[in-house]
Write an enzyme that holds these catalytic residues in place. Structure first.
Site, PDB file in Angstrom:
ATOM      1  N   ARG A  50       0.591  -1.154   0.169  1.00  0.00           N
ATOM      2  CA  ARG A  50      -0.056  -0.008   0.004  1.00  0.00           C
ATOM      3  C   ARG A  50       0.809   1.291  -0.028  1.00  0.00           C
ATOM      4  O   ARG A  50       0.466   2.539  -0.389  1.00  0.00           O
ATOM      5  CB  ARG A  50      -0.820   0.047   1.083  1.00  0.00           C
ATOM      6  CG  ARG A  50      -2.000  -1.013   1.087  1.00  0.00           C
ATOM      7  CD  ARG A  50      -3.087  -1.116   2.421  1.00  0.00           C
ATOM      8  NE  ARG A  50      -2.031  -1.606   3.447  1.00  0.00           N
ATOM      9  CZ  ARG A  50      -2.670  -1.545   4.842  1.00  0.00           C
ATOM     10  NH1 ARG A  50      -4.027  -1.230   5.049  1.00  0.00           N
ATOM     11  NH2 ARG A  50      -1.928  -2.000   5.700  1.00  0.00           N
ATOM     12  N   ASP A  93      -3.927  -2.384  -4.026  1.00  0.00           N
ATOM     13  CA  ASP A  93      -5.164  -2.602  -2.941  1.00  0.00           C
ATOM     14  C   ASP A  93      -5.645  -4.084  -3.105  1.00  0.00           C
ATOM     15  O   ASP A  93      -6.305  -4.351  -4.375  1.00  0.00           O
ATOM     16  CB  ASP A  93      -6.247  -1.722  -3.048  1.00  0.00           C
ATOM     17  CG  ASP A  93      -7.577  -1.609  -1.924  1.00  0.00           C
ATOM     18  OD1 ASP A  93      -7.442  -3.031  -1.716  1.00  0.00           O
ATOM     19  OD2 ASP A  93      -8.126  -0.871  -2.255  1.00  0.00           O
ATOM     20  N   LYS A 156       2.514 -19.873   6.651  1.00  0.00           N
ATOM     21  CA  LYS A 156       2.048 -20.194   7.793  1.00  0.00           C
ATOM     22  C   LYS A 156       1.509 -18.926   8.680  1.00  0.00           C
ATOM     23  O   LYS A 156       2.254 -18.006   8.490  1.00  0.00           O
ATOM     24  CB  LYS A 156       2.760 -21.135   8.712  1.00  0.00           C
ATOM     25  CG  LYS A 156       3.898 -20.596   9.610  1.00  0.00           C
ATOM     26  CD  LYS A 156       4.683 -21.619  10.187  1.00  0.00           C
ATOM     27  CE  LYS A 156       4.884 -21.214  11.745  1.00  0.00           C
ATOM     28  NZ  LYS A 156       4.243 -20.256  12.590  1.00  0.00           N
ATOM     29  N   ASP A 185       6.775 -24.198   4.950  1.00  0.00           N
ATOM     30  CA  ASP A 185       7.137 -24.439   6.479  1.00  0.00           C
ATOM     31  C   ASP A 185       8.579 -24.236   6.411  1.00  0.00           C
ATOM     32  O   ASP A 185       9.536 -24.984   5.971  1.00  0.00           O
ATOM     33  CB  ASP A 185       6.914 -25.678   7.052  1.00  0.00           C
ATOM     34  CG  ASP A 185       6.943 -25.817   8.567  1.00  0.00           C
ATOM     35  OD1 ASP A 185       8.064 -25.018   8.962  1.00  0.00           O
ATOM     36  OD2 ASP A 185       6.593 -26.716   9.321  1.00  0.00           O
ATOM     37  N   HIS A 186       9.339 -23.022   6.709  1.00  0.00           N
ATOM     38  CA  HIS A 186      10.595 -22.828   6.459  1.00  0.00           C
ATOM     39  C   HIS A 186      11.640 -23.636   7.125  1.00  0.00           C
ATOM     40  O   HIS A 186      12.664 -23.820   6.806  1.00  0.00           O
ATOM     41  CB  HIS A 186      10.879 -21.447   6.984  1.00  0.00           C
ATOM     42  CG  HIS A 186      11.108 -21.058   8.329  1.00  0.00           C
ATOM     43  ND1 HIS A 186       9.790 -20.724   9.089  1.00  0.00           N
ATOM     44  CD2 HIS A 186      12.304 -21.076   9.336  1.00  0.00           C
ATOM     45  CE1 HIS A 186      10.140 -20.714  10.296  1.00  0.00           C
ATOM     46  NE2 HIS A 186      11.545 -20.790  10.646  1.00  0.00           N
ATOM     47  N   LYS A 190      15.887 -25.986   6.323  1.00  0.00           N
ATOM     48  CA  LYS A 190      16.864 -26.032   6.859  1.00  0.00           C
ATOM     49  C   LYS A 190      17.998 -27.305   6.514  1.00  0.00           C
ATOM     50  O   LYS A 190      17.169 -28.234   6.461  1.00  0.00           O
ATOM     51  CB  LYS A 190      16.699 -25.820   8.501  1.00  0.00           C
ATOM     52  CG  LYS A 190      16.297 -24.734   8.972  1.00  0.00           C
ATOM     53  CD  LYS A 190      15.699 -24.673  10.451  1.00  0.00           C
ATOM     54  CE  LYS A 190      15.144 -23.407  10.838  1.00  0.00           C
ATOM     55  NZ  LYS A 190      16.083 -22.501  10.718  1.00  0.00           N
ATOM     56  N   GLU A 224      13.184 -21.416  22.449  1.00  0.00           N
ATOM     57  CA  GLU A 224      13.922 -19.865  22.229  1.00  0.00           C
ATOM     58  C   GLU A 224      13.963 -19.198  23.335  1.00  0.00           C
ATOM     59  O   GLU A 224      13.324 -19.355  24.386  1.00  0.00           O
ATOM     60  CB  GLU A 224      12.731 -19.376  21.528  1.00  0.00           C
ATOM     61  CG  GLU A 224      12.051 -20.096  20.148  1.00  0.00           C
ATOM     62  CD  GLU A 224      10.941 -19.360  19.511  1.00  0.00           C
ATOM     63  OE1 GLU A 224      11.104 -18.360  18.848  1.00  0.00           O
ATOM     64  OE2 GLU A 224       9.932 -19.890  19.816  1.00  0.00           O
ATOM     65  N   ASP A 243       1.813 -22.143  16.944  1.00  0.00           N
ATOM     66  CA  ASP A 243       2.819 -21.756  16.404  1.00  0.00           C
ATOM     67  C   ASP A 243       3.906 -22.448  16.299  1.00  0.00           C
ATOM     68  O   ASP A 243       4.509 -22.628  15.089  1.00  0.00           O
ATOM     69  CB  ASP A 243       3.189 -20.413  17.249  1.00  0.00           C
ATOM     70  CG  ASP A 243       4.299 -19.867  16.867  1.00  0.00           C
ATOM     71  OD1 ASP A 243       3.754 -19.244  15.655  1.00  0.00           O
ATOM     72  OD2 ASP A 243       5.335 -19.229  17.266  1.00  0.00           O
ATOM     73  N   HIS A 248       5.997 -27.044  12.667  1.00  0.00           N
ATOM     74  CA  HIS A 248       7.326 -27.385  12.713  1.00  0.00           C
ATOM     75  C   HIS A 248       7.750 -28.784  13.265  1.00  0.00           C
ATOM     76  O   HIS A 248       8.144 -29.638  12.766  1.00  0.00           O
ATOM     77  CB  HIS A 248       8.170 -26.133  13.393  1.00  0.00           C
ATOM     78  CG  HIS A 248       8.003 -24.819  12.929  1.00  0.00           C
ATOM     79  ND1 HIS A 248       7.707 -24.769  11.567  1.00  0.00           N
ATOM     80  CD2 HIS A 248       8.177 -23.679  13.346  1.00  0.00           C
ATOM     81  CE1 HIS A 248       7.854 -23.416  11.193  1.00  0.00           C
ATOM     82  NE2 HIS A 248       7.973 -22.651  12.469  1.00  0.00           N
ATOM     83  N   LYS A 348       9.074 -20.338  24.599  1.00  0.00           N
ATOM     84  CA  LYS A 348       9.689 -19.128  24.714  1.00  0.00           C
ATOM     85  C   LYS A 348      10.275 -18.478  26.184  1.00  0.00           C
ATOM     86  O   LYS A 348       9.993 -19.267  27.064  1.00  0.00           O
ATOM     87  CB  LYS A 348       8.690 -18.103  24.346  1.00  0.00           C
ATOM     88  CG  LYS A 348       8.451 -18.066  22.846  1.00  0.00           C
ATOM     89  CD  LYS A 348       7.201 -16.897  22.368  1.00  0.00           C
ATOM     90  CE  LYS A 348       7.082 -17.038  20.916  1.00  0.00           C
ATOM     91  NZ  LYS A 348       8.333 -17.001  19.757  1.00  0.00           N
TER      92      LYS A 348
END
Length: 505
Positions: A50, A93, A156, A185-186, A190, A224, A243, A248, A348
């Protein structure tokens, strides 16, 4: 490297071209593919957003991002200029059909200039709220009619529960063919994750022991140190289960537990992964109580800095019931894995940031050594470290040097940094190149997504319907709540962490 012959003239349309994902991951990944000659001679990257950028404004913005986030460091001026010539920007848009008609004209112009049919990739690096409208407008403007040369990449989260994931699959399936849909899914990009398949199926040494007769348990830990940072509003609607576990971690579990595919092609590999999810033992209400533990971090100190509790983070409900930690015991009910527990945990604000898979083998059937020789006895373990260290280590018993017979644990280590001097590509580089060439091996299929949601829905429903009365229940810079320790201790085991002297600095 020389360009793979399968790579062909390609047009990327990146929805969310001014967003954080493009800045930190997509643009640097595409630039590195360009530097390493993986992109074709004729390609175009069209960023959308935008913000009213000119093309020069947009190019300058991406140059700053690449200088900051690219693994190759600051861009060489000559190489950057060459790459920038392929960069374009379109103020958009997403709700207006005219936006997509303009994309269509740009695509047509490129193909006429190149005098060839291009692979067109629509990358949805936007909020899930826009997935439906973008997909519908792409289809309405007939931009994906060529199923062999058009792809749509979905980031995701793919749904927030089973019903929404099923509805999104139904929508996409009505507009595109499955071979066009790339649910990314990154984690699967890896290098160490991909090496799980090579390690298992390219070596005759391990596959005969890769079953319930020799393996006592499997652990998967993805921890993490960071909190939710400025993503409190997103995380409030997500939590650790959605998440991390649903995507993952279950993806990693499938790679460990899957049967050998007949061939290393996309559909065959994905079939075997779906088989694992369908074989996993469903959760009853009692199973949720016994085999799933949740937590939420409180305040604490990380690297000498005081950090707030989750409920005091920005955009978080002060009475939040959202879990920032989850630990679960899964079972795969088939001949290979019957009654072998798969323990997973994620959280986390943990004591360290690491992604580690631990496979513990059963003890020897008869111990022939005297007691004093085995004070430090430990069962054999295979430890696959995905991050921050990239390694595969086999822990075995060996005699310590000296006149006495004393055994201790030693590591046989394959370490990427020591074994290879060449660069390690970022996950998005691998996945973007696979998208260009049409390889879906590392992408999730619709039935796989739904099977994963089906598995965790009983846990998700139980946790959302019953508010935790003891949140927060673990401090920042810890290993999580006590109930997670109890979950695995009931079986006589403990969570495995790599000794500090085995970790890369």
């Amino acid at each position: 490297m020389s360009i793979d012959s399968r790579s062909k003239t390609t047009i990327f349309v990146i929805f969310g071209g001014t967003g954080d994902l493009n800045s930190r991951k997509l643009a640097p990944a595409l630039y590195n593919l360009f530097l390493d000659n993986w992109l074709p001679e004729n390609f175009s990257i069209i960023g959308t957003g935008r913000t009213k950028y000119t093309e020069d404004d947009y190019r300058n913005t991406l140059l700053k991002d690449i200088n900051e986030f690219s693994r190759s460091g600051e861009a060489d001026p000559a190489k950057w200029q060459e790459f920038a010539n392929h960069l374009h920007y379109q103020v958009s848009d997403l709700n207006k059909i005219e936006t997509y008609q303009e994309f269509g004209q740009r695509i047509k112009t490129h193909q006429e200039d190149w005098q060839t049919t291009a692979t067109v990739i629509f990358y949805l690096a936007v909020s899930p709220n826009f997935f439906e409208v973008i997909a519908q407008n792409i289809a309405a403007c007939k931009l994906a009619e060529d199923a062999d040369n058009t792809r749509i990449v979905i980031e995701k989260p793919f749904g927030k529960d089973l019903d929404s994931a099923t509805a999104l699959n139904k929508l996409l399936g009505g507009l595109f063919e499955e071979k066009q849909i790339y649910r990314i899914d990154h984690y699967l990009g890896k290098e160490t994750v991909q090496n799980i398949l090579a390690f298992r199926f390219a070596n005759s040494l391990f596959e005969p022991t890769w079953n319930r007769n020799y393996i006592e348990y499997v652990q998967i830990s993805v921890t993490e140190r960071l909190g939710v940072e400025d993503r409190g509003d997103y995380y409030e609607g997500s939590g650790a289960l959605r998440d991390m576990v649903q995507n993952h971690i279950l993806q990693l579990l499938c790679l460990i537990a899957m049967e050998p595919p007949v061939t290393f092609v996309g559909e065959e590999v994905r079939n075997r992964k779906v088989d694992v999810l369908r074989a996993m033992r469903p959760f009853s209400s009692e199973d949720v109580r016994k085999n799933a533990a949740r937590g939420q971090y409180g305040e604490g100190w990380i690297e000498g800095k005081q950090v707030p509790a989750y409920r005091n983070e920005t955009k978080v409900d002060p009475q939040s019931n959202t879990e920032t930690f989850a630990a679960i015991k899964f079972f795969v009910d088939n001949w290979r894995w019957q009654n072998v527990p798969f323990y997973v945990r994620t959280g986390k604000r943990m004591h360290e940031a690491a992604s580690v898979i631990t496979i513990q083998f059963k003890d020897v059937p008869h111990l022939i050594f005297p007691g004093e020789a085995t004070d430090n006895w430990q069962q054999n373990r295979l430890i696959i470290s995905i991050q921050p260290e990239m390694s595969i280590r086999l822990q075995v018993q060996a005699k310590r040097p000296g006149l006495d017979m004393v055994l201790n644990t030693v590591d046989m280590v394959f370490d990427y940094k020591s074994a290879y001097t060449s660069y390690t590509p970022e996950a998005y580089e691998t996945l973007l190149l696979d998208t260009i060439v049409g390889d879906q091996t590392l992408f999730m299929r619709g039935d796989q997504v739904e099977a994963a949601w089906s598995l965790i829905m009983p846990i998700l429903s139980a946790w959302e319907s019953k508010k935790s009365v003891n949140f927060p229940n673990y401090s920042s810079d810890s290993w999580g709540p006590e109930i997670a320790e109890a979950l695995i201790a009931r079986d006589g085991f403990h969570w495995v962490t790599l000794p500090q002297n085995n970790k890369k600095k």
